[in-house]
Design a protein around this motif. Sequence first.
Motif, PDB file in Angstrom:
ATOM      1  N   GLY A  24       0.795  -1.216   0.000  1.00  0.00           N
ATOM      2  CA  GLY A  24       0.000   0.000   0.000  1.00  0.00           C
ATOM      3  C   GLY A  24       0.827   1.265   0.000  1.00  0.00           C
ATOM      4  N   THR A  25       2.165   1.117   0.017  1.00  0.00           N
ATOM      5  CA  THR A  25       3.051   2.276   0.098  1.00  0.00           C
ATOM      6  C   THR A  25       4.005   2.304  -1.086  1.00  0.00           C
ATOM      7  OG1 THR A  25       2.882   2.193   2.510  1.00  0.00           O
ATOM      8  CG2 THR A  25       4.658   3.526   1.595  1.00  0.00           C
ATOM      9  N   THR A  26       4.921   1.350  -1.163  1.00  0.00           N
ATOM     10  CA  THR A  26       5.761   1.236  -2.356  1.00  0.00           C
ATOM     11  C   THR A  26       5.122   0.330  -3.400  1.00  0.00           C
ATOM     12  OG1 THR A  26       7.003  -0.725  -1.593  1.00  0.00           O
ATOM     13  CG2 THR A  26       7.854   1.441  -0.937  1.00  0.00           C
ATOM     14  N   THR A  27       4.205  -0.496  -2.953  1.00  0.00           N
ATOM     15  CA  THR A  27       3.718  -1.626  -3.744  1.00  0.00           C
ATOM     16  C   THR A  27       2.214  -1.758  -3.593  1.00  0.00           C
ATOM     17  OG1 THR A  27       5.803  -2.796  -3.439  1.00  0.00           O
ATOM     18  CG2 THR A  27       3.885  -4.151  -3.967  1.00  0.00           C
ATOM     19  N   ARG A  28       1.527  -2.058  -4.670  1.00  0.00           N
ATOM     20  CA  ARG A  28       0.077  -2.198  -4.558  1.00  0.00           C
ATOM     21  C   ARG A  28      -0.266  -3.414  -3.687  1.00  0.00           C
ATOM     22  NH1 ARG A  28       0.679  -4.139 -10.035  1.00  0.00           N
ATOM     23  NH2 ARG A  28       0.087  -6.337 -10.158  1.00  0.00           N
ATOM     24  N   ILE A  29      -1.272  -3.272  -2.854  1.00  0.00           N
ATOM     25  CA  ILE A  29      -1.672  -4.334  -1.938  1.00  0.00           C
ATOM     26  C   ILE A  29      -2.051  -5.590  -2.707  1.00  0.00           C
ATOM     27  CG2 ILE A  29      -3.412  -5.006  -0.234  1.00  0.00           C
ATOM     28  CD1 ILE A  29      -3.447  -2.095   0.702  1.00  0.00           C
ATOM     29  N   SER A  30      -2.660  -5.431  -3.869  1.00  0.00           N
ATOM     30  CA  SER A  30      -3.134  -6.593  -4.617  1.00  0.00           C
ATOM     31  C   SER A  30      -1.986  -7.476  -5.092  1.00  0.00           C
ATOM     32  CB  SER A  30      -3.987  -6.155  -5.810  1.00  0.00           C
ATOM     33  OG  SER A  30      -3.231  -5.361  -6.702  1.00  0.00           O
ATOM     34  N   PHE A  31      -0.763  -6.918  -5.221  1.00  0.00           N
ATOM     35  CA  PHE A  31       0.369  -7.769  -5.614  1.00  0.00           C
ATOM     36  C   PHE A  31       0.610  -8.838  -4.565  1.00  0.00           C
ATOM     37  CE2 PHE A  31       5.009  -8.604  -5.235  1.00  0.00           C
ATOM     38  CZ  PHE A  31       5.171  -9.318  -6.405  1.00  0.00           C
ATOM     39  N   VAL A  32       0.498  -8.440  -3.310  1.00  0.00           N
ATOM     40  CA  VAL A  32       0.703  -9.390  -2.219  1.00  0.00           C
ATOM     41  C   VAL A  32      -0.479 -10.345  -2.104  1.00  0.00           C
ATOM     42  CG1 VAL A  32       1.131  -9.626   0.261  1.00  0.00           C
ATOM     43  CG2 VAL A  32       2.170  -7.739  -1.007  1.00  0.00           C
ATOM     44  N   THR A  33      -1.696  -9.794  -2.131  1.00  0.00           N
ATOM     45  CA  THR A  33      -2.882 -10.611  -1.882  1.00  0.00           C
ATOM     46  C   THR A  33      -3.268 -11.472  -3.081  1.00  0.00           C
ATOM     47  OG1 THR A  33      -4.338  -8.788  -2.555  1.00  0.00           O
ATOM     48  CG2 THR A  33      -3.791  -8.965  -0.202  1.00  0.00           C
ATOM     49  N   GLU A  34      -2.964 -11.009  -4.301  1.00  0.00           N
ATOM     50  CA  GLU A  34      -3.405 -11.725  -5.506  1.00  0.00           C
ATOM     51  C   GLU A  34      -2.292 -12.499  -6.201  1.00  0.00           C
ATOM     52  OE1 GLU A  34      -5.318  -8.888  -8.035  1.00  0.00           O
ATOM     53  OE2 GLU A  34      -6.774  -8.299  -6.490  1.00  0.00           O
ATOM     54  N   VAL A  35      -1.024 -12.175  -5.876  1.00  0.00           N
ATOM     55  CA  VAL A  35       0.098 -12.868  -6.518  1.00  0.00           C
ATOM     56  C   VAL A  35       0.907 -13.660  -5.492  1.00  0.00           C
ATOM     57  CG1 VAL A  35       2.210 -12.615  -7.893  1.00  0.00           C
ATOM     58  CG2 VAL A  35       0.225 -11.151  -8.361  1.00  0.00           C
ATOM     59  N   LEU A  36       1.502 -12.964  -4.524  1.00  0.00           N
ATOM     60  CA  LEU A  36       2.421 -13.643  -3.610  1.00  0.00           C
ATOM     61  C   LEU A  36       1.724 -14.645  -2.691  1.00  0.00           C
ATOM     62  CD1 LEU A  36       4.937 -10.846  -2.535  1.00  0.00           C
ATOM     63  CD2 LEU A  36       5.191 -12.588  -4.314  1.00  0.00           C
ATOM     64  N   PHE A  37       0.664 -14.215  -1.997  1.00  0.00           N
ATOM     65  CA  PHE A  37       0.011 -15.111  -1.048  1.00  0.00           C
ATOM     66  C   PHE A  37      -0.552 -16.367  -1.723  1.00  0.00           C
ATOM     67  CE2 PHE A  37      -0.979 -11.928   2.630  1.00  0.00           C
ATOM     68  CZ  PHE A  37       0.362 -11.918   2.948  1.00  0.00           C
ATOM     69  N   PRO A  38      -1.295 -16.235  -2.834  1.00  0.00           N
ATOM     70  CA  PRO A  38      -1.798 -17.457  -3.482  1.00  0.00           C
ATOM     71  C   PRO A  38      -0.666 -18.368  -3.974  1.00  0.00           C
ATOM     72  CG  PRO A  38      -3.014 -15.539  -4.245  1.00  0.00           C
ATOM     73  CD  PRO A  38      -1.850 -15.020  -3.468  1.00  0.00           C
ATOM     74  N   TYR A  39       0.404 -17.776  -4.462  1.00  0.00           N
ATOM     75  CA  TYR A  39       1.533 -18.587  -4.935  1.00  0.00           C
ATOM     76  C   TYR A  39       2.115 -19.395  -3.782  1.00  0.00           C
ATOM     77  CZ  TYR A  39       5.909 -19.855  -7.255  1.00  0.00           C
ATOM     78  OH  TYR A  39       6.964 -20.558  -7.789  1.00  0.00           O
ATOM     79  N   LEU A  97      -0.369 -23.987   8.733  1.00  0.00           N
ATOM     80  CA  LEU A  97       0.126 -22.899   7.893  1.00  0.00           C
ATOM     81  C   LEU A  97      -0.973 -22.358   6.981  1.00  0.00           C
ATOM     82  CD1 LEU A  97       3.644 -24.300   6.894  1.00  0.00           C
ATOM     83  CD2 LEU A  97       3.189 -22.294   8.324  1.00  0.00           C
ATOM     84  N   GLN A  98      -1.750 -23.253   6.404  1.00  0.00           N
ATOM     85  CA  GLN A  98      -2.832 -22.814   5.517  1.00  0.00           C
ATOM     86  C   GLN A  98      -3.873 -22.005   6.296  1.00  0.00           C
ATOM     87  OE1 GLN A  98      -2.164 -22.970   2.529  1.00  0.00           O
ATOM     88  NE2 GLN A  98      -1.801 -24.973   1.644  1.00  0.00           N
ATOM     89  N   ALA A  99      -4.115 -22.405   7.539  1.00  0.00           N
ATOM     90  CA  ALA A  99      -5.061 -21.653   8.374  1.00  0.00           C
ATOM     91  C   ALA A  99      -4.516 -20.263   8.683  1.00  0.00           C
ATOM     92  CB  ALA A  99      -5.338 -22.411   9.672  1.00  0.00           C
ATOM     93  N   TRP A 100      -3.236 -20.184   8.987  1.00  0.00           N
ATOM     94  CA  TRP A 100      -2.611 -18.880   9.248  1.00  0.00           C
ATOM     95  C   TRP A 100      -2.648 -17.994   8.009  1.00  0.00           C
ATOM     96  CZ3 TRP A 100       2.217 -21.197  12.113  1.00  0.00           C
ATOM     97  CH2 TRP A 100       1.901 -21.432  13.463  1.00  0.00           C
ATOM     98  N   ILE A 101      -2.378 -18.588   6.846  1.00  0.00           N
ATOM     99  CA  ILE A 101      -2.415 -17.819   5.599  1.00  0.00           C
ATOM    100  C   ILE A 101      -3.822 -17.280   5.357  1.00  0.00           C
ATOM    101  CG2 ILE A 101      -2.255 -17.987   3.092  1.00  0.00           C
ATOM    102  CD1 ILE A 101       0.053 -19.997   3.523  1.00  0.00           C
ATOM    103  N   ALA A 102      -4.823 -18.127   5.548  1.00  0.00           N
ATOM    104  CA  ALA A 102      -6.217 -17.715   5.323  1.00  0.00           C
ATOM    105  C   ALA A 102      -6.619 -16.577   6.252  1.00  0.00           C
ATOM    106  CB  ALA A 102      -7.149 -18.908   5.514  1.00  0.00           C
ATOM    107  N   ALA A 103      -6.063 -16.588   7.472  1.00  0.00           N
ATOM    108  CA  ALA A 103      -6.389 -15.554   8.461  1.00  0.00           C
ATOM    109  C   ALA A 103      -5.448 -14.359   8.379  1.00  0.00           C
ATOM    110  CB  ALA A 103      -6.339 -16.153   9.868  1.00  0.00           C
ATOM    111  N   ASP A 104      -4.494 -14.388   7.426  1.00  0.00           N
ATOM    112  CA  ASP A 104      -3.499 -13.324   7.266  1.00  0.00           C
ATOM    113  C   ASP A 104      -2.758 -13.060   8.581  1.00  0.00           C
ATOM    114  OD1 ASP A 104      -1.984 -11.423   5.957  1.00  0.00           O
ATOM    115  OD2 ASP A 104      -3.438  -9.803   6.288  1.00  0.00           O
TER     116      ASP A 104
END
Length: 224
Positions: free
Chosen positions: A12-27, A70-77
């Motif tokens: 949300g500052t240097t990088t769009r939030i969606s890059f993390v939520t839509e690219v990195l986290f799902p990967y 780990l999957q539960a933690w990821i789902a709960a951010d």
Amino acid sequence: MNYRALVTDIEGTTTRISFVTEVLFPYAAKQLPDFIRQRHEQAEVALQLKAIRQLMKQPDASLDAIITQLQAWIAADEKITPLKALQGMVWRLGYQQGHFTGHLYPDAAEQLKAWQAKGVQLFIYSSGSVEAQQLLFRHSDFGDLTPLISGYFDTRIGAKKEISSYAAILQHLQLPPGQVLFLSDVVAELDAAHQLGIATCQLIREGQPAGSHPTAEDFYQVNL
């Protein structure tokens, strides 16, 4: 005021939030199970699995149980340090294999270069692991920007909404708070830093509500 150091958040500052939520986290969520099963005996992986078993209070937890947790933690951010470390290892492979590059707003990349050229020390503070931060800047859309960065902070120094975290950062920087500027899109983080006298600026990238801090819509509007 001429600041000697700038500390910036990533999402949300240097990088769009969606890059993390839509690219990195799902990967990471998709790749983690096989990554752990294939590499659980490697030292750096085994160290994090041990830490996860301690957090689970199950010293003999199976790999499947760990993966489920780990999957539960990821789902709960959840901002769990060993999870962030493992995600960083998975992302390392993804970056190296060219599956994605690290998103940076063009204004962020340009201004970080300009500020560093003027002698301002640049630091990153993100809830993602230091390795994940370094990977993003090393494999960014604008090439390797790690030579610009003087240091990185993650949850090991403390949570981003805790005043003590920013006290620890100041101790590391060895600078008076008034000579440090902190950039983030999250008001609670800026509030914590401000209470120590650190200068603050809130990035309003995607129309989120402003708090009581100075605001900027992009890095061009940040006044150093």
